[in-house]
Write an enzyme that holds these catalytic residues in place. Structure first.
Site, short mmCIF file in Angstrom:
data_model
loop_
_atom_site.label_atom_id
_atom_site.label_comp_id
_atom_site.label_asym_id
_atom_site.label_seq_id
_atom_site.Cartn_x
_atom_site.Cartn_y
_atom_site.Cartn_z
CD GLU A 104 -24.90 39.60 -40.86
OE1 GLU A 104 -25.15 38.30 -40.66
OE2 GLU A 104 -26.07 39.95 -39.34
CE LYS A 133 -24.17 34.97 -35.60
NZ LYS A 133 -24.70 35.17 -36.89
CB THR A 143 -23.13 33.51 -43.95
OG1 THR A 143 -24.92 33.77 -43.50
CG2 THR A 143 -23.30 32.19 -44.10
#
Length: 213
Positions: free
Chosen positions: A43, A132, A72
Site C-alpha cells: 500500500e 480497516k 490515505t
C-alpha cells in the site's frame, strides 16, 4: 486482475505492507525489500511525494506478482488517479461513500477505515469487503473480538500499531489480514532494507501460525 482475485490474495497472504515515506526513491526500495520477504500486497500512501508515479512504477515492475494499492485516499478524485496509475486496491483512513461508489464502478476493492460498530456497519453497507480497523494502536485486538460477537461476518484488517509482538493476537481475534507500516519499514531510515525483508518473513510466519492454531 479481477476484484475477487485481489481480495482473495490479500486474505490468503494476510499481510499488507503500508509504505509511508518522504521520498519516492525510498518507497521503491522499501517495496523491493518487502517483495523479497514474501509480501503479496503493498500500500503506497498518498502522503508519499509523487505517490501516483510510485504506484505506476511499482505496478510496472511488480505486477501481477505483487498487488499494488493506494493508501490515505480521502476522495474519489484521488482514487481515480490511483486507479489510472495502476492501483489494484484503494485504502482510506475513514469511509467516504463517494469513493466507495467510484471503486465499485471500476470493480476495485475499497478498504475504508472504521473505529466503531456503526462505522463498520456503514462500510459494509457501502460494499467494503475488507474494513480497516483504525487506529489499531488505540483499539487493539480486544476491539476486534468484541465486534465479532454481533458482527461475525465483518471482514476486519487492523492498521496502526500492528507489530511482531501482537500480530498473533490480531489474527486470533478474527482479522482477515494485517496492515503493517512503521513496525515493518522503520529500518529504511537507516538504509537497513535487509531487516525489512527479515521482518516481512517473520510477520508471514506469525500469521500462518496464528491461523493454524
Amino acid at each position: 486482475m479481477r476484484k475477487l482475485e485481489v481480495l482473495s490474495r490479500i486474505a490468503d497472504a494476510g499481510l499488507v505492507a503500508v509504505i509511508r515515506t518522504e521520498s519516492a526513491k525510498q518507497a521503491v526500495s522499501i517495496a523491493e525489500a518487502c517483495a523479497e520477504g514474501g509480501v503479496a500486497a503493498l500500500e503506497i500512501t498518498f502522503t508519499v511525494p509523487g505517490a501516483d508515479r510510485v504506484i505506476a512504477e511499482l505496478a510496472r515492475r511488480c505486477s501481477p506478482q505483487i498487488l499494488i494499492g493506494a493508501g490515505t485516499v480521502l476522495d474519489p478524485e484521488t482514487a481515480r488517479i490511483a486507479i489510472l496509475s495502476g492501483a489494484q486496491f484503494v485504502v482510506s483512513p475513514a469511509l467516504n461513500p463517494q469513493t466507495a461508489r467510484l471503486a465499485n464502478r471500476y470493480q476495485v476493492p475499497y478498504l475504508p477505515g472504521a473505529g466503531t460498530i456503526r462505522e463498520i456497519v456503514e462500510a459494509m453497507e457501502c460494499g467494503a469487503e475488507i474494513i480497516k480497523v483504525f487506529p489499531g494502536e488505540t483499539l487493539g485486538p480486544a476491539f476486534v473480538k468484541a465486534v465479532k460477537g454481533p458482527l461475525p461476518q465483518a471482514p476486519l484488517m487492523p492498521a496502526g500499531g500492528v507489530s511482531l509482538e501482537n500480530a498473533h493476537a490480531w489474527i486470533q481475534a478474527g482479522c482477515v489480514a494485517l496492515g503493517v507500516g512503521g513496525n515493518l519499514t522503520a529500518c529504511a531510515k537507516t538504509g537497513d532494507y535487509r531487516s525489512i525483508t527479515a521482518s516481512a518473513r517473520r510477520f508471514i510466519e506469525i500469521i500462518q501460525q496464528a491461523r493454524a492454531s
